[in-house]
Enzyme design. Structure first.
Site: not given
Ligand code: NAD
Ligand code: UDP
Length: 315
Positions: A11, A56-57, A73, A112, A143
């Site tokens: 996202f 996968d990172v 994540s 992040a 988490y």
């Molecule tokens: P999301 O799940 O849409 O995006 C995270 C992406 O990381 C996904 O596309 C997923 O497939 C990818 N991913 C996970 N593990 C992986 C791996 N091992 N190798 C490669 N790719 C991997 O979530 P988001 O809301 O876009 O969040 C993005 C980041 O921001 C995350 O780190 C999250 O913890 C952080 N965050 C988001 C929010 C929020 O409100 N959306 C709040 C706090 C922190």
């Protein structure tokens, strides 16, 4: 610049890719799509400054460039409860792998992190100086503690290897491309209202959150990455406009023009009671503040869901 976005099909990552491409950068998104969706960046596929690599990172890979954004994540409670080991690994091993890559390249790095490092906070609003109140063995620990490890390893790369890294703590962020099925409150309430289903409030709805529109967040992230003197710094990024979940449900019902009822469900374990960012540091050091208010941001998000939901239903 050549920029790596880990989690680029997610996202927030997909909006960051849009922003960086619009600024003229070359962007490589890497993602294993465990919670993200390749269609989030499908519109960039024809752009010769953009590529998406499915990987996968947590496993080392090669890349050459100037800056690494680490957003990979699972992020929603349902997502990380479904993938606890993957969540622990990507924030620990994955962060180490990406920091090593940044070090090898002499590249800038941004981790992040999340407001969840404050746990169920005893201090309100939360400033970066607060150490948090986290249950280290509860269901959310994969988490919260994963992110706390990620912060610790980031700071060691700064101290031991002089990597130009910084940390942002993101507070609840929403907008178009929120996954309608990821269980977070914004997609849940909007999808329920649009589909004419009851709105599910967990607990009595007096718990609070502060919601930030994704484009505001992306401006803050890039300011944290590229502003001078941000090495080793931590920034809260979020919108301090704090609402109860009950109030948030009423706003969604009003903006969608529906009259769906509210039902109450049990509050998940360790659900934080209050959350609001103190953003004075980001404001003074980065000149950043959110500009899009809740009603405007929700209007754009509801429009996205109205388009998206019929497709989800037929998937
Ligand atoms: P999301 O799940 O849409 O995006 C995270 C992406 O990381 C996904 O596309 C997923 O497939 C990818 N991913 C996970 N593990 C992986 C791996 N091992 N190798 C490669 N790719 C991997 O979530 P988001 O809301 O876009 O969040 C993005 C980041 O921001 C995350 O780190 C999250 O913890 C952080 N965050 C988001 C929010 C929020 O409100 N959306 C709040 C706090 C922190
Ligand atoms: N929540 C709710 N109904 C839902 C989904 C979530 O009442 O359908 C509540 C949840 O219990 C929490 C808040 O909304 O108090 C925000 O939840 P979300 O999962 O979006 O993110 P969190 O801030 O808990 O990580």
């Amino acid at each position: 610049m050549r920029i790596l976005v880990a989690g680029g099909a997610g996202f927030i990552g997909s909006h960051l890719c849009d922003y960086l491409i619009a600024q003229g950068h070359f962007v490589t998104a890497v993602d294993n799509c465990i919670t993200g969706r390749a269609k989030n960046v499908a519109h960039l596929a024809e752009n010769d400054r953009f590529s998406l690599l499915e990987l996968d990172v947590t496993e080392a890979f090669s890349w050459q460039g100037d800056a690494v954004f680490h957003l990979a994540s699972p992020a929603s409670p349902e997502g990380y409860l479904r993938h606890p080991f993957e969540t622990l690994r990507v924030n620990s091993v994955g962060t180490d792998v990406l920091l090593a890559l940044a070090r090898e390249n002499g590249a800038k790095f941004l981790f992040a992190s999340t407001s969840e490092v404050y746990g169920d906070p005893l201090v309100h609003p939360q400033a970066e100086t607060y150490w948090g109140n986290v249950n280290p063995i509860g269901p959310r620990a994969c988490y919260d503690e994963g992110k706390r490890f990620g912060e610790a390893v980031t700071m060691e790369y700064v101290r031991q290897h002089e990597v130009d890294a910084r940390i942002i703590r993101i507070f609840n962020t929403y907008g178009p491309r929120n996954d309608p099925g990821d269980g977070r409150v914004v997609p849940n309430f909007i999808a329920q209202a649009v589909l004419g289903q009851p709105i599910t409030i967990y607990g009595d709805g007096t718990q609070t959150r502060s919601f930030c529109y994704v484009e505001d967040l992306v401006r803050g992230m890039t300011a944290a990455m590229f502003s001078a003197n941000t090495q080793g710094e931590v920034f809260n990024l979020g919108n301090p406009d704090e609402r109860t979940i009950r109030e948030f449900a009423d706003i969604v019902v009003r903006l969608t023009g529906t009259d769906v009822p509210v039902v109450h469900k049990p509050l998940p374990a360790d659900d934080p009671k209050r959350r609001r960012p103190d953003i004075s540091k980001a404001n003074s050091r980065l000149g950043w503040a959110p500009a899009i208010d809740l009603e405007e941001g929700l209007g754009k998000t509801i429009a996205y869901f109205r388009q998206e939901l019929p497709l989800q239903e037929s998937r």
